[in-house]
Design an enzyme around this catalytic site. Structure first.
Site, PDB file in Angstrom:
ATOM      1  N   TYR A   1      -3.166  -3.046 -10.450  1.00 35.53           N
ATOM      2  CA  TYR A   1      -3.096  -2.760  -9.016  1.00 35.53           C
ATOM      3  C   TYR A   1      -2.302  -3.833  -8.287  1.00 35.53           C
ATOM      4  O   TYR A   1      -1.462  -3.530  -7.425  1.00 35.53           O
ATOM      5  CB  TYR A   1      -4.510  -2.642  -8.450  1.00 35.53           C
ATOM      6  CG  TYR A   1      -4.534  -2.416  -6.953  1.00 35.53           C
ATOM      7  CD1 TYR A   1      -4.141  -1.195  -6.413  1.00 35.53           C
ATOM      8  CD2 TYR A   1      -4.944  -3.428  -6.083  1.00 35.53           C
ATOM      9  CE1 TYR A   1      -4.155  -0.995  -5.036  1.00 35.53           C
ATOM     10  CE2 TYR A   1      -4.955  -3.232  -4.712  1.00 35.53           C
ATOM     11  CZ  TYR A   1      -4.562  -2.008  -4.195  1.00 35.53           C
ATOM     12  OH  TYR A   1      -4.570  -1.812  -2.826  1.00 35.53           O
TER      13      TYR A   1
ATOM     14  N   SER B   1       0.808  -1.232   0.000  1.00 35.24           N
ATOM     15  CA  SER B   1       0.000   0.000   0.000  1.00 35.24           C
ATOM     16  C   SER B   1       0.831   1.268   0.000  1.00 35.24           C
ATOM     17  O   SER B   1       0.293   2.361  -0.212  1.00 35.24           O
ATOM     18  CB  SER B   1      -0.944   0.006   1.204  1.00 35.24           C
ATOM     19  OG  SER B   1      -2.000  -0.913   1.015  1.00 35.24           O
TER      20      SER B   1
ATOM     21  N   TYR C   1      -4.814   5.276   7.616  1.00 33.66           N
ATOM     22  CA  TYR C   1      -6.160   4.710   7.722  1.00 33.66           C
ATOM     23  C   TYR C   1      -6.836   5.116   9.028  1.00 33.66           C
ATOM     24  O   TYR C   1      -6.878   6.288   9.377  1.00 33.66           O
ATOM     25  CB  TYR C   1      -6.116   3.178   7.581  1.00 33.66           C
ATOM     26  CG  TYR C   1      -5.360   2.709   6.371  1.00 33.66           C
ATOM     27  CD1 TYR C   1      -5.739   3.084   5.093  1.00 33.66           C
ATOM     28  CD2 TYR C   1      -4.248   1.887   6.500  1.00 33.66           C
ATOM     29  CE1 TYR C   1      -5.042   2.643   3.977  1.00 33.66           C
ATOM     30  CE2 TYR C   1      -3.547   1.441   5.399  1.00 33.66           C
ATOM     31  CZ  TYR C   1      -3.943   1.825   4.134  1.00 33.66           C
ATOM     32  OH  TYR C   1      -3.256   1.399   3.041  1.00 33.66           O
TER      33      TYR C   1
ATOM     34  N   VAL D   1       1.368  -3.655   4.156  1.00 29.98           N
ATOM     35  CA  VAL D   1       1.216  -4.883   4.941  1.00 29.98           C
ATOM     36  C   VAL D   1       2.405  -5.826   4.815  1.00 29.98           C
ATOM     37  O   VAL D   1       2.471  -6.826   5.528  1.00 29.98           O
ATOM     38  CB  VAL D   1      -0.082  -5.625   4.560  1.00 29.98           C
ATOM     39  CG1 VAL D   1      -1.299  -4.808   4.952  1.00 29.98           C
ATOM     40  CG2 VAL D   1      -0.103  -5.951   3.070  1.00 29.98           C
TER      41      VAL D   1
ATOM     42  N   LYS E   1       0.443   3.501  -2.990  1.00 31.19           N
ATOM     43  CA  LYS E   1      -0.756   4.297  -3.269  1.00 31.19           C
ATOM     44  C   LYS E   1      -0.487   5.782  -3.464  1.00 31.19           C
ATOM     45  O   LYS E   1      -0.992   6.387  -4.425  1.00 31.19           O
ATOM     46  CB  LYS E   1      -1.790   4.065  -2.164  1.00 31.19           C
ATOM     47  CG  LYS E   1      -2.324   2.636  -2.131  1.00 31.19           C
ATOM     48  CD  LYS E   1      -3.217   2.408  -0.920  1.00 31.19           C
ATOM     49  CE  LYS E   1      -3.737   0.968  -0.871  1.00 31.19           C
ATOM     50  NZ  LYS E   1      -4.530   0.701   0.338  1.00 31.19           N
TER      51      LYS E   1
END
Length: 613
Positions: A195, A70, A247, A265, A73
């Site tokens: 992705y 992530s 988040y 992660v 992103k």
């Protein structure tokens, strides 16, 4: 300027301490829902820090490769902002914090728009926009973009890609839901494949620290010097990272750590201190929110140790004004006759000099503009030197233009040395389309100072001005009988503009008495052969006396800047004087040494001013 290969020992020691302090932290476990990530070694632990000046520090397993996940992103979001017209991406993906976990299906109830590009739904929608812009080569485009941010070629971990592709059922469901709402305009599967590939890009802590430092440097890679992202895009990316990057831990993170950040992660964590540094930590064990346990602990500790919290920044301590002087203390390198020097000493308080340094952001700019207002009085000549300004942001340039344009009613003449900031002050398309009548620009401070002096000297010709005492040249200061002895020994030489009168390193066998024209002493600076003006002389002055008296070599080139002529006394003539007319020689030596003393005094004054600055 290329970064030094020598790093600061104290910074390295702090990283070493952070690594030692948290190496025994055993909480958390690697991600289990992606089979390949579950194989990660929980003992791997690396830290890397890259500064905007180009220095890189690391400790532990900082070179160990893992997948970006992530953390990709914000960089894909930057690429989409680069590819799409302004505002178009915002219609597809919002920028509001969701307060949800990274894999939550968090969409606007009415439009189906994802809340932000940091959660999976928003990231998939963002990747779909990249795919739509480059359907045939999106994967290569994205990987090249990441590589330019890292400063080296990156690759995809194909095993992790396949594992994510085969187990990414929730992400696939999000993709089809986005298709249902029209956020993705076609079959979502190609965008999902892209992705999964972007998440499987293999990086190290060193790579992530460089990518973070590029964001800290407004999109310019601090080691390669390549501008990868526009500054405004960098601002938008960092804003979203600050509010949404962690988040449902984003608020607590911003409160405790105070840095825009993004976690992945696989155990990576990236943080940015704008204008200062990028930080990366790798440690696979995650907490219940999906963030690296050691990564969070290291960032919290370093934020306190190094005062990195964005909301705990002191006011700027340094002054943007390097020096403030006037024409009584600061002079150009144009050597003038005594009468002119006397006039400039009387009028010198009207010549104001402001030398500026550092970054002219709002705080520094406000300080400078207030000083300009104070100094730009009626009848003054203001010399503003920006050559030592390291950065002129758009806000500083805009305020400077506005300030300079407002000076006219005060009848202040402004002479501006822009250095390398001409394009920032007057960007292409704006230019000086409407010239400011009271403003002139110069390439060097010395040229501006000389012009300021000429403006003041021009007033001596006005009818109301007191008469200017002219001090005669060298010959005129000698008794008439001595002149009759010396004049037959002088040879007239004429020079065209751009012609060398004498060359540095050559024999200093001649003394030049200037009859007309203008001559400048030039000294080579830098390996490119560029020359700096050390001094300039006009009619009634002379040059070459140092090497002439010392029987040494000339130390610098002397160039005719305009057509002119000199009376030249050669070494043979000097020796003839010594043999036949020693009294005349003594008179000549006294005059030369007296003028040398004046030049040395002026040089000492300039050195004192430099030390004070």
């Amino acid at each position: 300027m290329a970064p030094s290969s020598v790093n600061a020992t104290a910074i390295q020691e702090i990283l070493n301490e952070a690594h030692a302090r948290f190496s025994d932290l055993k909480d958390g476990q690697p991600a289990r829902y992606i089979p390949e990530l579950a194989k990660a070694n929980p003992d791997h632990f690396g830290i890397a820090l890259a500064t905007t000046s180009g220095h890189v520090y690391s400790v532990g397993d900082a070179a160990e490769c893992f997948t970006i996940q992530s953390i990709s992103k914000p960089f894909t979001y930057a690429l989409a902002l680069k590819l799409l017209p302004a505002g178009q991406l915002l219609q597809t993906v919002g920028v509001e914090p969701s307060g949800d976990a990274f894999n939550a299906i968090s969409l606007d109830g009415a439009s189906g728009r994802p809340r932000n590009p940091m959660i999976n739904a928003g990231a998939i929608a963002t990747t779909a926009q990249v795919m739509a812009q480059a359907p045939d080569h999106a994967a290569g485009l994205l990987l090249d973009f990441y590589s330019s941010l890292a400063g080296r070629p990156l690759t995809v971990d194909e095993a992790v890609f396949r594992s994510e592709r085969d187990s990414g059922h929730r992400n696939r469901a999000i993709g089809h839901l986005l298709r249902q709402f029209g956020i993705i305009g076609s079959d979502p599967e190609p965008s999902l494949q892209l992705y999964f590939r972007q998440c499987a890009v293999s990086v190290s802590c060193l790579d992530l620290a460089s990518m973070a430092a590029t964001l800290a440097c407004q999109g310019r890679h601090p080691r390669t010097g390549v501008s990868v992202i526009e500054p405004q895009t960098t601002t938008n990316v960092l804003a979203v990272m600050g509010s949404c990057g962690m988040y449902n831990y984003a608020g607590q993170w911003l409160h405790d750590v105070g840095m825009p950040a993004k976690s992945g992660v696989a155990g990576g964590l990236l943080a940015v201190v704008p204008g200062r540094l990028g930080l990366a930590v790798y440690s696979p064990p995650l907490d219940s929110l999906g963030n690296s346990v050691r990564g969070v602990a290291v960032c919290e500790w370093l934020s306190r140790q190094l005062d990195l919290h964005l909301f705990n920044q002191p006011a700027p301590a340094g002054r943007c004004l390097r020096s403030s002087s006037d024409g009584c203390r600061r002079h150009s390198r144009r050597w003038r006759q005594q009468g002119e020097r006397d006039w400039l000493d009387r009028q010198g308080a009207r010549l104001k000099l402001l030398e500026v340094q550092g970054v002219l952001d709002f705080a520094a700019g406000e300080e400078l503009l207030a000083e300009i207002d104070r100094q730009a009085t009626a009848g003054s000549v203001l010399v503003l030197d920006l050559t030592r300004v390291s950065s002129l942001p758009a806000v500083g340039a805009r305020l400077m233009r506005q300030q300079l344009g407002s000076l006219g009613p005060r009848h202040s003449t402004v002479l501006l040395c822009m250095g390398r900031h001409g394009e920032a002050l007057w960007p292409e398309g704006l230019g000086m389309a409407t010239p400011i009548p009271w403003l002139q620009t110069f390439s060097s401070l010395d040229e501006a100072l000389e012009h300021a002096e000429e403006l003041l000297l021009a007033e001596r010709l006005a009818p109301a001005a007191p008469p200017l005492e002219q001090r005669p040249g060298l010959l005129e200061r000698l008794p008439q009988a001595s002149r009759r002895v010396l004049e037959p020994l002088l040879q007239r030489r004429r020079f065209q503009a751009g012609e060398l009168a004498c060359r540095g390193g050559g024999p200093g066998s001649d003394l030049f008495l200037i009859e007309s024209g203008r001559f400048s002493v030039l000294n080579a600076v830098g390996s490119d052969g560029r020359q700096d003006r050390l001094a300039s002389f006009g009619a009634g002055c002379w040059f070459g006396e140092v090497a002439f008296l010392g029987s040494g070599e000339g130390s610098a080139d002397v160039l005719a800047e305009a057509p002119g002529s000199c009376l030249v006394l050669g070494r043979a003539g000097l020796e003839q004087l010594e043999r036949q007319h020693p009294a005349v020689l003594i008179q000549l030596m006294r005059l030369l040494h007296g003028e040398l003393a004046c030049k040395l005094e002026r040089t000492n004054q300039e050195l004192v001013l430099l030390e004070e600055g």
